[in-house]
Design a protein around this motif. Structure first.
Motif, PDB file in Angstrom:
ATOM      1  N   TYR A   1      31.562  24.830  74.382  1.00  0.00           N
ATOM      2  CA  TYR A   1      33.035  25.431  75.250  1.00  0.00           C
ATOM      3  C   TYR A   1      33.326  26.546  74.368  1.00  0.00           C
ATOM      4  O   TYR A   1      33.251  26.655  73.149  1.00  0.00           O
ATOM      5  N   LEU A   2      33.949  27.296  75.290  1.00  0.00           N
ATOM      6  CA  LEU A   2      34.684  28.829  74.588  1.00  0.00           C
ATOM      7  C   LEU A   2      36.212  28.616  75.037  1.00  0.00           C
ATOM      8  O   LEU A   2      36.630  28.330  76.237  1.00  0.00           O
TER       9      LEU A   2
ATOM     10  N   ASN B   1      36.962  32.084  66.567  1.00  0.00           N
ATOM     11  CA  ASN B   1      36.256  31.493  65.487  1.00  0.00           C
ATOM     12  C   ASN B   1      34.892  31.270  66.114  1.00  0.00           C
ATOM     13  O   ASN B   1      33.789  31.565  65.345  1.00  0.00           O
ATOM     14  N   LEU B   2      34.425  30.605  67.103  1.00  0.00           N
ATOM     15  CA  LEU B   2      33.033  30.575  67.767  1.00  0.00           C
ATOM     16  C   LEU B   2      32.600  31.879  67.761  1.00  0.00           C
ATOM     17  O   LEU B   2      31.305  31.751  67.416  1.00  0.00           O
TER      18      LEU B   2
ATOM     19  N   ALA C   1      46.560  32.742  60.296  1.00  0.00           N
ATOM     20  CA  ALA C   1      45.801  34.143  60.956  1.00  0.00           C
ATOM     21  C   ALA C   1      46.827  34.973  61.280  1.00  0.00           C
ATOM     22  O   ALA C   1      47.622  35.206  60.339  1.00  0.00           O
TER      23      ALA C   1
ATOM     24  N   PRO D   1      40.139  24.075  57.669  1.00  0.00           N
ATOM     25  CA  PRO D   1      41.029  25.228  57.464  1.00  0.00           C
ATOM     26  C   PRO D   1      42.323  25.142  58.470  1.00  0.00           C
ATOM     27  O   PRO D   1      43.242  26.080  58.132  1.00  0.00           O
TER      28      PRO D   1
ATOM     29  N   LYS E   1      52.761  26.682  52.652  1.00  0.00           N
ATOM     30  CA  LYS E   1      51.465  26.954  52.448  1.00  0.00           C
ATOM     31  C   LYS E   1      51.469  27.787  51.277  1.00  0.00           C
ATOM     32  O   LYS E   1      52.049  28.901  51.195  1.00  0.00           O
TER      33      LYS E   1
ATOM     34  N   ALA F   1      45.347  34.462  55.458  1.00  0.00           N
ATOM     35  CA  ALA F   1      44.582  33.831  53.975  1.00  0.00           C
ATOM     36  C   ALA F   1      44.728  32.609  54.468  1.00  0.00           C
ATOM     37  O   ALA F   1      45.783  32.047  54.760  1.00  0.00           O
ATOM     38  N   PHE F   2      43.854  31.659  54.341  1.00  0.00           N
ATOM     39  CA  PHE F   2      43.639  30.083  54.384  1.00  0.00           C
ATOM     40  C   PHE F   2      44.366  29.764  53.368  1.00  0.00           C
ATOM     41  O   PHE F   2      44.603  30.045  52.110  1.00  0.00           O
TER      42      PHE F   2
HETATM   43  C1  LIG Z   1      40.650  36.299  60.314  1.00  0.00           C
HETATM   44  C2  LIG Z   1      41.083  34.965  60.781  1.00  0.00           C
HETATM   45  C3  LIG Z   1      41.978  34.384  60.098  1.00  0.00           C
HETATM   46  C4  LIG Z   1      42.384  32.999  60.317  1.00  0.00           C
HETATM   47  N1  LIG Z   1      43.502  32.512  59.591  1.00  0.00           N
HETATM   48  C5  LIG Z   1      43.625  31.183  59.965  1.00  0.00           C
HETATM   49  C6  LIG Z   1      44.683  30.640  59.259  1.00  0.00           C
HETATM   50  O1  LIG Z   1      45.298  31.052  58.183  1.00  0.00           O
HETATM   51  N2  LIG Z   1      45.058  29.077  59.538  1.00  0.00           N
HETATM   52  C7  LIG Z   1      44.528  28.496  60.653  1.00  0.00           C
HETATM   53  O2  LIG Z   1      44.823  27.530  61.003  1.00  0.00           O
HETATM   54  N3  LIG Z   1      43.712  29.101  61.356  1.00  0.00           N
HETATM   55  C8  LIG Z   1      43.230  30.393  60.973  1.00  0.00           C
HETATM   56  N4  LIG Z   1      42.425  31.379  61.842  1.00  0.00           N
HETATM   57  C9  LIG Z   1      41.681  30.456  62.719  1.00  0.00           C
HETATM   58  C10 LIG Z   1      42.097  30.576  63.984  1.00  0.00           C
HETATM   59  O3  LIG Z   1      43.434  29.798  64.015  1.00  0.00           O
HETATM   60  C11 LIG Z   1      41.000  29.478  64.921  1.00  0.00           C
HETATM   61  O4  LIG Z   1      40.012  30.848  65.060  1.00  0.00           O
HETATM   62  C12 LIG Z   1      41.498  29.457  66.428  1.00  0.00           C
HETATM   63  O5  LIG Z   1      42.596  28.722  66.197  1.00  0.00           O
HETATM   64  C13 LIG Z   1      40.447  28.844  67.315  1.00  0.00           C
HETATM   65  O6  LIG Z   1      40.764  28.914  68.442  1.00  0.00           O
HETATM   66  P1  LIG Z   1      39.972  29.298  69.530  1.00  0.00           P
HETATM   67  O7  LIG Z   1      40.667  28.974  70.822  1.00  0.00           O
HETATM   68  O8  LIG Z   1      39.850  30.765  69.653  1.00  0.00           O
HETATM   69  O9  LIG Z   1      38.649  28.624  69.469  1.00  0.00           O
HETATM   70  P2  LIG Z   1      37.356  29.038  69.787  1.00  0.00           P
HETATM   71  O10 LIG Z   1      36.525  29.879  68.816  1.00  0.00           O
HETATM   72  O11 LIG Z   1      37.002  29.487  71.525  1.00  0.00           O
HETATM   73  O12 LIG Z   1      36.533  27.577  69.690  1.00  0.00           O
HETATM   74  C14 LIG Z   1      36.519  27.035  68.405  1.00  0.00           C
HETATM   75  C15 LIG Z   1      35.583  25.739  68.608  1.00  0.00           C
HETATM   76  O13 LIG Z   1      36.427  24.799  69.347  1.00  0.00           O
HETATM   77  C16 LIG Z   1      35.490  24.489  70.599  1.00  0.00           C
HETATM   78  N5  LIG Z   1      36.407  24.391  71.691  1.00  0.00           N
HETATM   79  C17 LIG Z   1      37.319  25.170  72.141  1.00  0.00           C
HETATM   80  N6  LIG Z   1      38.092  24.736  73.061  1.00  0.00           N
HETATM   81  C18 LIG Z   1      37.746  23.419  73.213  1.00  0.00           C
HETATM   82  C19 LIG Z   1      38.393  22.495  73.909  1.00  0.00           C
HETATM   83  N7  LIG Z   1      39.337  22.568  74.797  1.00  0.00           N
HETATM   84  N8  LIG Z   1      37.571  21.088  73.874  1.00  0.00           N
HETATM   85  C20 LIG Z   1      36.552  21.087  73.121  1.00  0.00           C
HETATM   86  N9  LIG Z   1      35.946  21.962  72.301  1.00  0.00           N
HETATM   87  C21 LIG Z   1      36.723  23.103  72.402  1.00  0.00           C
HETATM   88  C22 LIG Z   1      34.563  25.523  70.688  1.00  0.00           C
HETATM   89  O14 LIG Z   1      33.283  25.012  71.370  1.00  0.00           O
HETATM   90  C23 LIG Z   1      34.233  26.053  69.255  1.00  0.00           C
HETATM   91  O15 LIG Z   1      33.417  24.916  68.575  1.00  0.00           O
HETATM   92  C24 LIG Z   1      41.853  32.529  61.459  1.00  0.00           C
HETATM   93  C25 LIG Z   1      40.818  33.113  62.133  1.00  0.00           C
HETATM   94  C26 LIG Z   1      40.491  34.285  61.837  1.00  0.00           C
HETATM   95  C27 LIG Z   1      39.494  35.018  62.598  1.00  0.00           C
END
Ligand SMILES: Cc1cc2nc3c(=O)[nH]c(=O)nc-3n(C[C@H](O)[C@H](O)[C@H](O)COP(=O)(O)OP(=O)(O)OC[C@H]3O[C@@H](n4cnc5c(N)ncnc54)[C@H](O)[C@@H]3O)c2cc1C
Ligand code: SF4
Length: 329
Positions: free
Chosen positions: A27-28, A33-34, A99, A162, A230, A238-239
């Motif tokens: 899923y996207l 992150n993906l 993030a 994370p 945090k 930063a994480f």
């Molecule tokens: C530079 C950077 C810094 C960051 N810093 C932090 C931080 O400090 N703290 C923190 O908590 N996060 C941090 N993040 C992470 C960010 O919060 C996550 O990337 C984000 O929350 C993921 O959400 P997304 O919808 O983009 O997921 P996606 O990237 O689209 O998906 C992530 C995963 O979830 C799956 N997925 C998505 N939606 C569903 C669904 N409805 N059901 C089942 N599976 C699903 C996808 O298949 C994939 O495996 C950071 C990211 C980046 C790039």
């Protein structure tokens, strides 16, 4: 990037059916992150099923109190919601600690729970990593593990989870709503993520094809008296080295209700149950707070390079309990 197919179905049932038939599909959500992992070729899905417009993008009141967060609610929307800020401040603060503004605008609540570890070896195809390639070994145990787990790790993997948001969700006993090929089910948040054990490649109990549709927050009055803190190397972007979501209610000098979640210390958002048990009904004093933190951390098994996390976690828990108790004196 390896070529892949992109699908945007019109409804949840079609999305679930589609992914269930694609063993290497994913899923996207927001893709924050993906898509990064696909560029690194750590993730190699052959089909992406876009669900960002399929699940709910709203936060709804539940009968009897509590809130239902649609899986497509963006991290920014979640942190800005006035009900979340008033009733679950630690959740709003946790999301804002993650993030950056741009990423939070795109990232979804469902995707946030499933983001993968930031262990450097997981993202480096040239090194062994049991999580990326089961059976290949763990480079972190004798390598760079300063950021990694001190609780609940295994000889196979010492990665940390994370998500900041997840730390607050474990503290409030959230429930994850899931739709799979066999229908709907709910998973208590504390059981949603796994400890690594002998299968670190599996982060959660989700089965292939199951879609997160929503996250329920129960009616929990103590959550209104809560904070998220945090500790990290930089003030933003930063994480967590260590983080904590703490809710505390004190009456007549005694702890009436308490919830503690920890981040940056384990393969899953960590619920500090030993600390909570010691605190319930005990005097709300600095001595009790310290005893409770130590009761939780007695199980810590740090590696040579991350022992500092144990006193750090203790000090964060004690400091937050003291602050929350002080507000109620
Ligand atoms: C530079 C950077 C810094 C960051 N810093 C932090 C931080 O400090 N703290 C923190 O908590 N996060 C941090 N993040 C992470 C960010 O919060 C996550 O990337 C984000 O929350 C993921 O959400 P997304 O919808 O983009 O997921 P996606 O990237 O689209 O998906 C992530 C995963 O979830 C799956 N997925 C998505 N939606 C569903 C669904 N409805 N059901 C089942 N599976 C699903 C996808 O298949 C994939 O495996 C950071 C990211 C980046 C790039
Ligand atoms: S800690 Fe886990 S993610 Fe990191 S190298 Fe070891 S097995 Fe891979």
């Amino acid at each position: 990037m390896i070529p892949f197919r992109y699908e945007r179905p019109d409804d949840v049932a079609t999305a679930v059916g589609l992914l269930s038939r694609e063993p290497r599909g994913a899923y996207l959500g927001g893709g924050t992150n993906l898509v990064d992992l696909m560029k690194l070729e750590v993730a190699r899905p052959d089909v992406l099923v876009d669900v960002r417009r399929l699940t709910s993008g709203t936060i709804d009141d539940l009968p009897g109190g509590g809130l239902r967060i649609g899986a497509a609610v963006s991290n920014s929307h979640l942190a800005a919601d006035l009900r979340v800020r008033r009733l679950y401040p630690m959740l709003a603060q946790a999301v804002l600690a993650g993030a950056s503004g741009q990423l939070r605008n795109l990232a979804t609540s469902g995707g946030n729970l499933l983001q993968r570890t930031r262990c450097v070896y997981f993202q480096d195809l040239t090194t062994p990593c049991n999580k990326r390639e089961p059976g290949s070994g763990c480079s972190a145990i004798e390598g760079h593990h300063r950021d990694l787990a001190v609780l609940g790790a295994s000889p196979e993997c010492v990665a940390t989870h994370p998500s900041d948001m997840g730390v607050a969700l474990t503290a409030v006993d959230a429930v994850v709503r899931v739709r799979g090929p066999e229908g709907e089910r709910t998973v208590p948040f504390g059981e949603f993520h796994r400890l690594p054990g002998e299968a670190p490649e599996r982060d959660t109990v989700l089965r292939h094809g199951e879609l997160i549709t929503a996250i329920d927050l129960p009616h929990l009055p103590v959550a209104a008296r809560s904070q998220y803190r945090k500790i990290r190397d930089r003030a933003s972007y930063a994480f967590a080295l260590v983080s904590a979501a703490v809710a505390l209610e004190v009456a007549d000098g005694t702890v009436r209700e308490v919830r503690i979640g920890l981040g940056g210390v384990a393969h899953k958002p960590w619920r500090a149950r030993a600390a909570e048990e010691l605190l319930l009904g005990a005097p709300a004093t600095a001595v009790t707070f310290r005893d409770a933190a130590e009761a939780e951390l007695v199980a810590a098994r740090p590696l040579p390079g991350n022992g500092f996390k144990v006193p750090l976690a203790r000090n964060v828990i004690v400091g937050m309990l003291n602050d929350l108790a002080e507000e109620q004196r």
